[in-house]
Motif scaffolding. Structure first.
Motif, PDB file in Angstrom:
ATOM      1  N   TYR A   1      -3.079 -18.686  -1.354  1.00 46.56           N
ATOM      2  CA  TYR A   1      -2.120 -17.989  -2.210  1.00 46.56           C
ATOM      3  C   TYR A   1      -1.555 -19.018  -3.178  1.00 46.56           C
ATOM      4  CZ  TYR A   1       1.639 -14.828  -3.594  1.00 46.56           C
ATOM      5  OH  TYR A   1       2.478 -14.026  -4.309  1.00 46.56           O
ATOM      6  N   GLY A   2      -1.894 -18.859  -4.444  1.00 46.47           N
ATOM      7  CA  GLY A   2      -1.502 -19.870  -5.422  1.00 46.47           C
ATOM      8  C   GLY A   2      -2.109 -21.193  -5.009  1.00 46.47           C
ATOM      9  N   SER A   3      -1.286 -22.219  -4.938  1.00 49.94           N
ATOM     10  CA  SER A   3      -1.804 -23.525  -4.535  1.00 49.94           C
ATOM     11  C   SER A   3      -1.571 -23.799  -3.052  1.00 49.94           C
ATOM     12  CB  SER A   3      -1.152 -24.619  -5.388  1.00 49.94           C
ATOM     13  OG  SER A   3       0.248 -24.599  -5.171  1.00 49.94           O
ATOM     14  N   THR A   4      -1.153 -22.775  -2.307  1.00 51.40           N
ATOM     15  CA  THR A   4      -0.908 -22.970  -0.875  1.00 51.40           C
ATOM     16  C   THR A   4      -2.003 -22.304  -0.046  1.00 51.40           C
ATOM     17  OG1 THR A   4       0.454 -20.981  -0.671  1.00 51.40           O
ATOM     18  CG2 THR A   4       1.593 -23.029  -1.231  1.00 51.40           C
ATOM     19  N   SER A   5      -2.251 -22.853   1.142  1.00 49.37           N
ATOM     20  CA  SER A   5      -3.344 -22.307   1.948  1.00 49.37           C
ATOM     21  C   SER A   5      -3.105 -22.426   3.450  1.00 49.37           C
ATOM     22  CB  SER A   5      -4.636 -23.020   1.584  1.00 49.37           C
ATOM     23  OG  SER A   5      -4.428 -24.416   1.599  1.00 49.37           O
ATOM     24  N   PHE A   6      -3.747 -21.507   4.161  1.00 47.84           N
ATOM     25  CA  PHE A   6      -3.618 -21.409   5.617  1.00 47.84           C
ATOM     26  C   PHE A   6      -5.021 -21.343   6.213  1.00 47.84           C
ATOM     27  CE2 PHE A   6       0.918 -20.165   6.027  1.00 47.84           C
ATOM     28  CZ  PHE A   6       1.211 -19.922   4.690  1.00 47.84           C
ATOM     29  N   LEU A   7      -5.225 -22.007   7.350  1.00 51.40           N
ATOM     30  CA  LEU A   7      -6.502 -21.944   8.049  1.00 51.40           C
ATOM     31  C   LEU A   7      -6.235 -21.476   9.477  1.00 51.40           C
ATOM     32  CD1 LEU A   7      -9.525 -22.519   7.581  1.00 51.40           C
ATOM     33  CD2 LEU A   7      -9.142 -24.826   8.455  1.00 51.40           C
ATOM     34  N   LEU A   8      -6.786 -20.320   9.819  1.00 56.42           N
ATOM     35  CA  LEU A   8      -6.494 -19.682  11.099  1.00 56.42           C
ATOM     36  C   LEU A   8      -7.744 -19.695  11.973  1.00 56.42           C
ATOM     37  CD1 LEU A   8      -4.585 -16.770   9.337  1.00 56.42           C
ATOM     38  CD2 LEU A   8      -3.582 -18.856  10.295  1.00 56.42           C
TER      39      LEU A   8
ATOM     40  N   LYS B   1     -19.735 -27.078   4.103  1.00 51.16           N
ATOM     41  CA  LYS B   1     -19.195 -27.548   2.814  1.00 51.16           C
ATOM     42  C   LYS B   1     -18.123 -26.627   2.248  1.00 51.16           C
ATOM     43  CE  LYS B   1     -22.046 -31.167   2.150  1.00 51.16           C
ATOM     44  NZ  LYS B   1     -21.587 -32.155   3.129  1.00 51.16           N
ATOM     45  N   GLU B   2     -17.640 -25.719   3.079  1.00 48.34           N
ATOM     46  CA  GLU B   2     -16.537 -24.854   2.649  1.00 48.34           C
ATOM     47  C   GLU B   2     -15.300 -25.730   2.461  1.00 48.34           C
ATOM     48  OE1 GLU B   2     -15.161 -21.713   1.249  1.00 48.34           O
ATOM     49  OE2 GLU B   2     -16.990 -21.264   2.391  1.00 48.34           O
ATOM     50  N   ASN B   3     -14.478 -25.390   1.449  1.00 51.54           N
ATOM     51  CA  ASN B   3     -13.248 -26.149   1.258  1.00 51.54           C
ATOM     52  C   ASN B   3     -12.248 -25.747   2.340  1.00 51.54           C
ATOM     53  OD1 ASN B   3     -10.926 -27.431   0.447  1.00 51.54           O
ATOM     54  ND2 ASN B   3     -10.577 -26.088  -1.323  1.00 51.54           N
ATOM     55  N   ILE B   4     -12.046 -26.625   3.318  1.00 48.78           N
ATOM     56  CA  ILE B   4     -11.157 -26.265   4.427  1.00 48.78           C
ATOM     57  C   ILE B   4      -9.804 -26.962   4.361  1.00 48.78           C
ATOM     58  CG2 ILE B   4     -12.951 -25.552   6.041  1.00 48.78           C
ATOM     59  CD1 ILE B   4     -12.798 -28.345   7.297  1.00 48.78           C
ATOM     60  N   LYS B   5      -9.591 -27.732   3.322  1.00 50.57           N
ATOM     61  CA  LYS B   5      -8.291 -28.390   3.176  1.00 50.57           C
ATOM     62  C   LYS B   5      -7.202 -27.323   3.138  1.00 50.57           C
ATOM     63  CE  LYS B   5      -5.795 -31.758   0.744  1.00 50.57           C
ATOM     64  NZ  LYS B   5      -4.711 -30.955   1.294  1.00 50.57           N
ATOM     65  N   SER B   6      -6.212 -27.440   3.987  1.00 47.04           N
ATOM     66  CA  SER B   6      -5.175 -26.404   4.060  1.00 47.04           C
ATOM     67  C   SER B   6      -3.809 -27.003   4.366  1.00 47.04           C
ATOM     68  CB  SER B   6      -5.520 -25.393   5.160  1.00 47.04           C
ATOM     69  OG  SER B   6      -6.756 -24.770   4.894  1.00 47.04           O
ATOM     70  N   ASP B   7      -2.770 -26.308   3.895  1.00 42.73           N
ATOM     71  CA  ASP B   7      -1.402 -26.773   4.158  1.00 42.73           C
ATOM     72  C   ASP B   7      -0.983 -26.469   5.584  1.00 42.73           C
ATOM     73  OD1 ASP B   7      -0.773 -27.560   1.418  1.00 42.73           O
ATOM     74  OD2 ASP B   7      -0.998 -25.417   0.998  1.00 42.73           O
ATOM     75  N   VAL B   8      -1.417 -25.297   6.068  1.00 43.51           N
ATOM     76  CA  VAL B   8      -1.016 -24.864   7.408  1.00 43.51           C
ATOM     77  C   VAL B   8      -2.269 -24.620   8.240  1.00 43.51           C
ATOM     78  CG1 VAL B   8       0.291 -23.150   8.736  1.00 43.51           C
ATOM     79  CG2 VAL B   8       1.020 -23.729   6.405  1.00 43.51           C
ATOM     80  N   LEU B   9      -2.299 -25.217   9.421  1.00 44.37           N
ATOM     81  CA  LEU B   9      -3.442 -25.032  10.316  1.00 44.37           C
ATOM     82  C   LEU B   9      -2.963 -24.386  11.608  1.00 44.37           C
ATOM     83  CD1 LEU B   9      -6.427 -25.636  11.215  1.00 44.37           C
ATOM     84  CD2 LEU B   9      -5.585 -27.829  12.082  1.00 44.37           C
ATOM     85  N   LEU B  10      -3.571 -23.230  11.937  1.00 45.22           N
ATOM     86  CA  LEU B  10      -3.338 -22.665  13.266  1.00 45.22           C
ATOM     87  C   LEU B  10      -4.316 -23.385  14.187  1.00 45.22           C
ATOM     88  CD1 LEU B  10      -2.286 -20.724  15.442  1.00 45.22           C
ATOM     89  CD2 LEU B  10      -4.038 -19.107  14.703  1.00 45.22           C
ATOM     90  N   ILE B  11      -3.773 -24.201  15.071  1.00 44.92           N
ATOM     91  CA  ILE B  11      -4.583 -25.025  15.965  1.00 44.92           C
ATOM     92  C   ILE B  11      -5.502 -24.148  16.828  1.00 44.92           C
ATOM     93  CG2 ILE B  11      -4.399 -26.600  17.964  1.00 44.92           C
ATOM     94  CD1 ILE B  11      -3.690 -27.859  15.230  1.00 44.92           C
ATOM     95  N   GLY B  12      -6.785 -24.537  16.883  1.00 42.35           N
ATOM     96  CA  GLY B  12      -7.762 -23.766  17.638  1.00 42.35           C
ATOM     97  C   GLY B  12      -7.512 -23.810  19.139  1.00 42.35           C
ATOM     98  N   HIS B  13      -7.786 -22.682  19.778  1.00 45.14           N
ATOM     99  CA  HIS B  13      -7.765 -22.567  21.241  1.00 45.14           C
ATOM    100  C   HIS B  13      -6.489 -23.125  21.880  1.00 45.14           C
ATOM    101  CE1 HIS B  13     -10.391 -22.795  25.138  1.00 45.14           C
ATOM    102  NE2 HIS B  13      -9.449 -21.882  25.196  1.00 45.14           N
ATOM    103  N   HIS B  14      -5.343 -22.754  21.326  1.00 44.78           N
ATOM    104  CA  HIS B  14      -4.026 -23.026  21.930  1.00 44.78           C
ATOM    105  C   HIS B  14      -3.769 -24.506  22.213  1.00 44.78           C
ATOM    106  CE1 HIS B  14      -4.599 -18.714  22.536  1.00 44.78           C
ATOM    107  NE2 HIS B  14      -5.699 -19.009  23.201  1.00 44.78           N
TER     108      HIS B  14
END
Ligand SMILES: [Zn+2]
Length: 354
Positions: free
Chosen positions: A171-178, A194-207
């Motif tokens: 969203y705009g220049s902000t990003s989330f990776l879930l 090679k997907e751009n995965i750089k993100s501001d917020v990361l939902l940590i995998g597998h708790h």
């Protein structure tokens, strides 16, 4: 001439007011990391109110989720994603499907025969909905001003966790990776894609399992904020390994088990959070932390009146005069008897109505 000048002045005034008015209607996007205990659920609300729900916690959390969505005045889930068939991710989906209007449903192609998963499939069938296979490379049709890309599963994996659907939201220049419950195997394939995965917020995998959020993956995402959806569990989640990887990189941590539901809001430039970051050694509050609310003084427990034994209901009896005592067949009354009073005991010898 003067009139023309006034008209021009008014025009300037009107024009200068318009942009100010428009600026007050700042659009924003919200990502809710709903506290569902040891499970996961994320609600995304876009700038025009469109919604995405990713996972819905355990079966036992159905009411939590449904009530939460209703409290947000949500009528429709435009996109519903079940990351993978684990019970603590898809458990509440059937209730969501039955209680709300549903747009599109995405789930990965994983065979599961658990009762919980069957319930989800039954709820989908009942509403005549179709499941679209979740896989890398999909761009989901949602809000015009946001981009929702599915970047995993890249391949097929024996481990259902690695089959988790992963969403990158921009969203705009902000990003989330879930991340769902992906393990390092899927993480490596995401890096290779090679997907751009750089993100501001990361939902940590597998708790916060140590088999997820590898150093390599964390370096590639390079988030400022990390959310751990975790509750009471016997797996040791979140693991000290993952917490260390995050703190070493000075990533702000947010945890459902310590902080309840956490909401991120972005206007496309700046991200704000409903709560301060969680700190492992939060005993000494830092200057930046909001002062702790003074705990309410515990109200002194009102002493419970000892219930009068029911076999002695006459304890409260008050006789107006000795005639009443005699009529009740209680005369004479001795000091200590129910109904005895000094008023009735005129001579004060301890016996009333002799
Ligand atoms: Zn899980």
């Amino acid at each position: 001439m003067k009139r023309l000048f006034l008209f021009a002045l008014m025009l300037i005034l009107v024009l200068s007011v318009v942009p100010v008015h428009a600026a007050t209607q700042t659009k924003s996007l919200k990502v809710h990391f709903i506290d569902v205990g040891q499970g996961a659920s994320q609600l995304i609300i876009g700038s025009t109110g469109k919604t995405i729900l990713i996972d819905a916690g355990n079966n036992s959390e159905e009411k939590t989720i449904v009530d939460y969505l209703k409290k947000q005045k949500i009528k429709k889930i435009d996109i519903l994603i079940g990351t993978h068939p684990d019970a603590n991710h898809v458990g509440g989906l059937d209730a969501v499907i039955s209680n709300f209007e549903i747009g599109k449903i995405y789930m990965p192609k994983v065979v599961s025969t658990t009762k919980t998963y069957e319930d989800v499939l039954t709820a989908i069938k009942k509403k005549n909905l179709k499941v679209t296979t979740a896989k890398a490379g999909l761009t989901l049709d949602w809000e015009k001003d946001a981009t929702v890309k599915m970047i995993a599963p890249v391949g097929t994996y024996d481990d259902a966790n690695d089959m988790s659907a992963v969403i990158k939201l921009t969203y705009g220049s902000t990003s989330f990776l879930l991340m769902g419950d992906v393990e390092s195997k899927s993480e490596n394939d995401i890096i290779k894609s090679k997907e751009n995965i750089k993100s501001d917020v990361l939902l940590i995998g597998h708790h916060g399992s140590k088999t997820s959020t590898s150093q390599k993956f964390l370096n590639a995402v390079n988030p400022k904020h990390a959310v751990i959806q975790v509750g009471k569990n016997s797996y040791g989640h979140p693991t000290s390994e993952v917490l260390k990887r995050l703190t070493d990189k000075k990533i702000k941590i947010y945890r459902n088990d310590k902080q309840g539901t956490i909401v991120f809001t972005t206007d496309g430039k700046t991200i704000t959070t409903s709560q301060n970051e969680w700190k492992a050694n939060a005993t000494k509050p830092t200057a930046t932390q909001a002062p702790k609310p003074t705990p309410k003084p515990t109200p002194k427990p009102t002493p419970k009146p000892t219930p009068k034994p029911s076999e002695k209901p006459q304890d409260n009896v008050v006789y107006a005069n000795c005639t009443a005592v005699r009529e009740a067949g209680k005369a004479p009354l001795y000091k200590g008897d129910a109904g005895y009073s000094t008023k009735l005991d005129r001579d004060g010898d301890g016996v009333a109505c002799e």
